[in-house]
Design a protein around this motif. Structure first.
Motif, PDB file in Angstrom:
ATOM      1  N   GLY A 107     -28.934  28.596  -9.639  1.00 28.06           N
ATOM      2  CA  GLY A 107     -27.943  29.656  -9.752  1.00 28.06           C
ATOM      3  C   GLY A 107     -28.603  30.923 -10.263  1.00 28.06           C
ATOM      4  N   SER A 108     -27.913  32.033 -10.159  1.00 25.75           N
ATOM      5  CA  SER A 108     -28.448  33.304 -10.628  1.00 25.75           C
ATOM      6  C   SER A 108     -28.867  33.206 -12.094  1.00 25.75           C
ATOM      7  CB  SER A 108     -27.398  34.402 -10.461  1.00 25.75           C
ATOM      8  OG  SER A 108     -27.922  35.645 -10.859  1.00 25.75           O
ATOM      9  N   GLY A 109     -30.081  33.626 -12.383  1.00 26.20           N
ATOM     10  CA  GLY A 109     -30.626  33.561 -13.737  1.00 26.20           C
ATOM     11  C   GLY A 109     -31.389  32.288 -14.028  1.00 26.20           C
ATOM     12  N   SER A 110     -31.164  31.241 -13.262  1.00 27.06           N
ATOM     13  CA  SER A 110     -31.881  29.980 -13.471  1.00 27.06           C
ATOM     14  C   SER A 110     -33.150  29.957 -12.636  1.00 27.06           C
ATOM     15  CB  SER A 110     -30.987  28.792 -13.119  1.00 27.06           C
ATOM     16  OG  SER A 110     -29.944  28.680 -14.061  1.00 27.06           O
ATOM     17  N   ILE A 111     -34.125  29.168 -13.084  1.00 26.00           N
ATOM     18  CA  ILE A 111     -35.440  29.115 -12.455  1.00 26.00           C
ATOM     19  C   ILE A 111     -35.934  27.666 -12.419  1.00 26.00           C
ATOM     20  CG2 ILE A 111     -36.101  31.469 -13.092  1.00 26.00           C
ATOM     21  CD1 ILE A 111     -37.602  30.335 -15.507  1.00 26.00           C
ATOM     22  N   ALA A 112     -37.002  27.445 -11.664  1.00 30.93           N
ATOM     23  CA  ALA A 112     -37.691  26.155 -11.664  1.00 30.93           C
ATOM     24  C   ALA A 112     -39.144  26.428 -12.041  1.00 30.93           C
ATOM     25  CB  ALA A 112     -37.604  25.496 -10.297  1.00 30.93           C
ATOM     26  N   LEU A 113     -39.660  25.687 -13.008  1.00 29.86           N
ATOM     27  CA  LEU A 113     -41.012  25.891 -13.519  1.00 29.86           C
ATOM     28  C   LEU A 113     -41.932  24.725 -13.171  1.00 29.86           C
ATOM     29  CD1 LEU A 113     -40.069  27.127 -17.110  1.00 29.86           C
ATOM     30  CD2 LEU A 113     -41.107  28.516 -15.298  1.00 29.86           C
ATOM     31  N   SER A 114     -43.195  25.048 -12.949  1.00 31.82           N
ATOM     32  CA  SER A 114     -44.216  24.013 -12.749  1.00 31.82           C
ATOM     33  C   SER A 114     -44.374  23.225 -14.050  1.00 31.82           C
ATOM     34  CB  SER A 114     -45.539  24.666 -12.380  1.00 31.82           C
ATOM     35  OG  SER A 114     -46.012  25.466 -13.463  1.00 31.82           O
ATOM     36  N   PRO A 115     -44.926  22.012 -13.990  1.00 31.34           N
ATOM     37  CA  PRO A 115     -45.118  21.234 -15.211  1.00 31.34           C
ATOM     38  C   PRO A 115     -45.902  21.993 -16.287  1.00 31.34           C
ATOM     39  CG  PRO A 115     -45.414  19.823 -13.323  1.00 31.34           C
ATOM     40  CD  PRO A 115     -45.290  21.236 -12.792  1.00 31.34           C
TER      41      PRO A 115
END
Length: 116
Positions: free
Chosen positions: A85-93
């Motif tokens: 969603g807007s503002g959310s992200i996915a990060l690498s380990p």
């Protein structure tokens, strides 16, 4: 309906000086060949943005600063997170565990972040 849209937008973005800071959740993802065309691995500090922040690749290879749990990590935009969603992200380990060194089992942390 209009009022809740305005409130959601205000809550998703706060301002510190002249830089916009986004508020959302960060999840963990395994990088590979991202939507920006860069090849990344788990040990790279990289991020995938939501469709609204990814903006059709406008921010590819740009750095962002991500803050959580009193820690900050610099990550490079390499991918699109279509489910974020807007503002959310996915990060690498590598990036995720710098912010949350102890896995709580949820795989989600609350973050603020901004473009550098």
């Amino acid at each position: 309906m209009f009022r809740s849209t305005i409130i959601s937008t205000v809550l998703a973005t706060t301002y510190f000086g002249t830089a916009a800071a986004f508020i959302g959740d960060a999840t963990l993802f395994r990088p590979a060949i991202g939507a920006c065309g860069a090849v990344s691995v788990d040990s790279d500090s990289v991020v995938a943005l939501s469709p609204s922040q990814y903006a059709n690749g406008t921010h590819c290879l740009q750095h962002i600063l991500v803050h959580a749990n009193g820690r900050t990590v610099d990550a490079i935009v390499v991918d699109l997170c279509p489910d974020c969603g807007s503002g959310s992200i996915a990060l690498s380990p590598s990036a995720f565990f710098k912010l949350a060194p102890i896995d709580t089992g949820t795989g989600i942390i609350h973050v603020t972040w901004e473009f550098e």
